[in-house]
Scaffold this active site. Structure first.
Site, PDB file in Angstrom:
ATOM      1  N   THR A   1       0.675  -1.287   0.085  1.00 22.84           N
ATOM      2  CA  THR A   1       0.168  -0.126  -0.049  1.00 22.84           C
ATOM      3  C   THR A   1       0.888   1.239   0.118  1.00 22.84           C
ATOM      4  OG1 THR A   1      -1.510   1.462   1.398  1.00 22.84           O
ATOM      5  CG2 THR A   1      -0.322  -0.296   2.486  1.00 22.84           C
ATOM      6  N   ASP A   2       0.288   2.357  -0.392  1.00 24.44           N
ATOM      7  CA  ASP A   2       1.231   3.582  -0.425  1.00 24.44           C
ATOM      8  C   ASP A   2       1.137   4.243   0.953  1.00 24.44           C
ATOM      9  OD1 ASP A   2      -1.604   4.469   0.221  1.00 24.44           O
ATOM     10  OD2 ASP A   2      -1.796   5.962  -1.372  1.00 24.44           O
ATOM     11  N   GLU A   3       0.518   3.406   1.969  1.00 28.44           N
ATOM     12  CA  GLU A   3       0.533   3.902   3.486  1.00 28.44           C
ATOM     13  C   GLU A   3       1.910   3.663   3.892  1.00 28.44           C
ATOM     14  OE1 GLU A   3      -2.626   3.793   5.718  1.00 28.44           O
ATOM     15  OE2 GLU A   3      -4.233   3.604   3.834  1.00 28.44           O
TER      16      GLU A   3
ATOM     17  N   TYR B   1      -1.457  -0.195  11.333  1.00 30.41           N
ATOM     18  CA  TYR B   1      -1.802  -0.879   9.839  1.00 30.41           C
ATOM     19  C   TYR B   1      -0.450  -0.620   9.091  1.00 30.41           C
ATOM     20  CZ  TYR B   1      -3.387  -1.360   5.094  1.00 30.41           C
ATOM     21  OH  TYR B   1      -3.575  -1.522   3.652  1.00 30.41           O
TER      22      TYR B   1
ATOM     23  N   LYS C   1       1.970  -3.483   7.306  1.00 37.66           N
ATOM     24  CA  LYS C   1       2.169  -3.427   5.912  1.00 37.66           C
ATOM     25  C   LYS C   1       3.688  -3.182   5.376  1.00 37.66           C
ATOM     26  CE  LYS C   1      -0.386  -4.486   3.194  1.00 37.66           C
ATOM     27  NZ  LYS C   1      -1.146  -5.778   2.410  1.00 37.66           N
TER      28      LYS C   1
END
Ligand code: NAD
Ligand code: TYD
Length: 340
Positions: free
Chosen positions: A124-126, A149, A153
């Site tokens: 994810t971009d997060e 989260y 990831k």
């Protein structure tokens, strides 16, 4: 090809399974899913009974079952969507995020290593953390996650890369932007705001609503993953998004306008702790493989909002079930002290 699609009953996984079976009619897809609250068999209602599709209910942390399934089903490729995925849930109860996102991915890597299977991991971009104005994350940027989260990831993403370096196993990674579209569980912003607007309930905007996200259509994420599976270089990471962001207030405006609902439903509520201000990714590396997104973010949000108008059958049972308890825990106090 025989694919093991972990998390295939979730939002993006189910869209991917549908897309893949349509594009690659000779393939077999084994959905491997724990069926958590976010994993819903009905997301694939139109496909159960298809010759090329099977469901195995299981946890990606269960090494014996993952190994046995891969052996029995002759799996050539694992596509790992399985995860706990909601930032707010990771703030309320973070440990399961480590169990599934970190340890679960690690188990898949071990099985892939042992059996010589390619693994594609959905990141994810997060993982990049929040991005200062003027910069767009590129795949070589350092990871700087800021929520439980995102940290889980990022750990999974780095484990996948470490396995490629240490053991030379064939892996690829895609880092997706915020996705919107059919079958997204209504804890996430666009489906939450769409279903609240339809029900005439207030829309809880965290803080000033000026946080920026790239709201990409899930269809474009699926085509991006397909492009990397077919043309991506082994060992590489690819960003998948549109490269364009909007503020949450702009997103809410599109939802309300699309649904013909009143802006008086908007409430500014207490912010999420550690709320990332901006995500933004450069997607040139994926474009260089010939991929282009079909939807711009405004269209993507509008299309997603419309889907919830046409699919009450899907979200009404969710909203009246266990979701209610989470909703009250997350929003009751926030909404009681909210400003319009
Ligand atoms: P989702 O929450 O809708 O679905 C997750 C799926 O994983 C569910 O079917 C659930 O049952 C399954 N699952 C959870 N724990 C499991 C376990 N231990 N074993 C087996 N299955 C398990 O998630 P989503 O939005 O579809 O996201 C899918 C993937 O894409 C995730 O890895 C997520 O981090 C990533 N991603 C999501 C977005 C987004 O905007 N939604 C953006 C970028 C990347
Ligand atoms: P979300 O869909 O949870 O995705 P992420 O946090 O992974 O980006 O949220 C998208 C944006 O909307 C994010 O900036 C947080 C914001 N948001 C709200 O303002 N109110 C809400 O009730 C929710 C769920 C999200």
């Amino acid at each position: 090809m025989n694919l093991l699609v972990t998390g295939g009953c979730g939002f993006i996984g189910s869209n991917f399974v549908r897309y893949w079976l349509r594009q690659h009619p000779g393939s077999r897809v084994i959905v491997y899913d724990k069926l958590t609250y976010a994993g819903r068999k009905e997301n694939l209602n139109d496909l159960w009974g298809h010759d090329g599709l099977r469901l195995v209910v299981g946890d990606i942390g269960d090494m014996h079952l993952v190994r046995r399934t891969c052996q029995e089903q002759n799996i050539d490729l694992i596509v790992n969507f399985a995860a706990e995925t909601h930032v707010d849930q990771s703030i309320l109860g973070p440990l399961v995020f480590t169990d599934t996102n970190v340890r679960g991915t690690h188990v898949l890597l071990e099985v892939a290593r042992e059996l010589g299977i390619r693994l594609h991991h959905i990141s994810t971009d997060e993982v990049y953390g929040h991005i200062r104005a003027g910069h767009q994350s590129v795949e070589t940027d350092e990871l700087a996650p800021r929520s439980p989260y995102a940290a889980s990831k990022a750990a999974a993403d780095q484990l996948v890369q470490a396995y490629a370096i240490t053991y030379g196993i064939p892996v690829t990674i895609t880092r997706g932007a915020n996705n919107v579209g059919p079958y997204q569980y209504p804890e996430k912003a666009v489906p939450l705001f769409s279903t609240n607007a339809i029900l005439g309930e207030p829309l809880p905007i965290y803080g000033d609503g000026l946080q920026m996200r790239d709201y990409a259509h899930v269809y474009d994420h699926c085509t991006g993953i397909e492009t990397v599976l077919l043309k991506g270089k082994i060992g590489e990471v690819y960003n998948v998004g549109t490269g364009r962001e909007m503020t949450n207030l702009e997103m809410v405006d599109i939802v309300l306008t699309t649904l013909g609902k009143d802006h008086a439903l908007v409430r500014h509520v207490t912010d999420r702790p550690g709320h990332d201000r901006r995500y933004s990714m450069n997607v040139d590396k994926l474009r260089a493989l010939g991929w282009e997104p079909k939807y711009d973010p405004k269209q993507a949000v509008a299309e997603a909002a419309k889907w919830y108008v046409d699919n009450h059958w899907w979200w009404e049972p969710i909203r009246s079930g266990e979701f209610r308890e989470y909703y009250n825990r997350q929003y009751a106090e926030r909404l009681s002290g909210a400003d319009q």
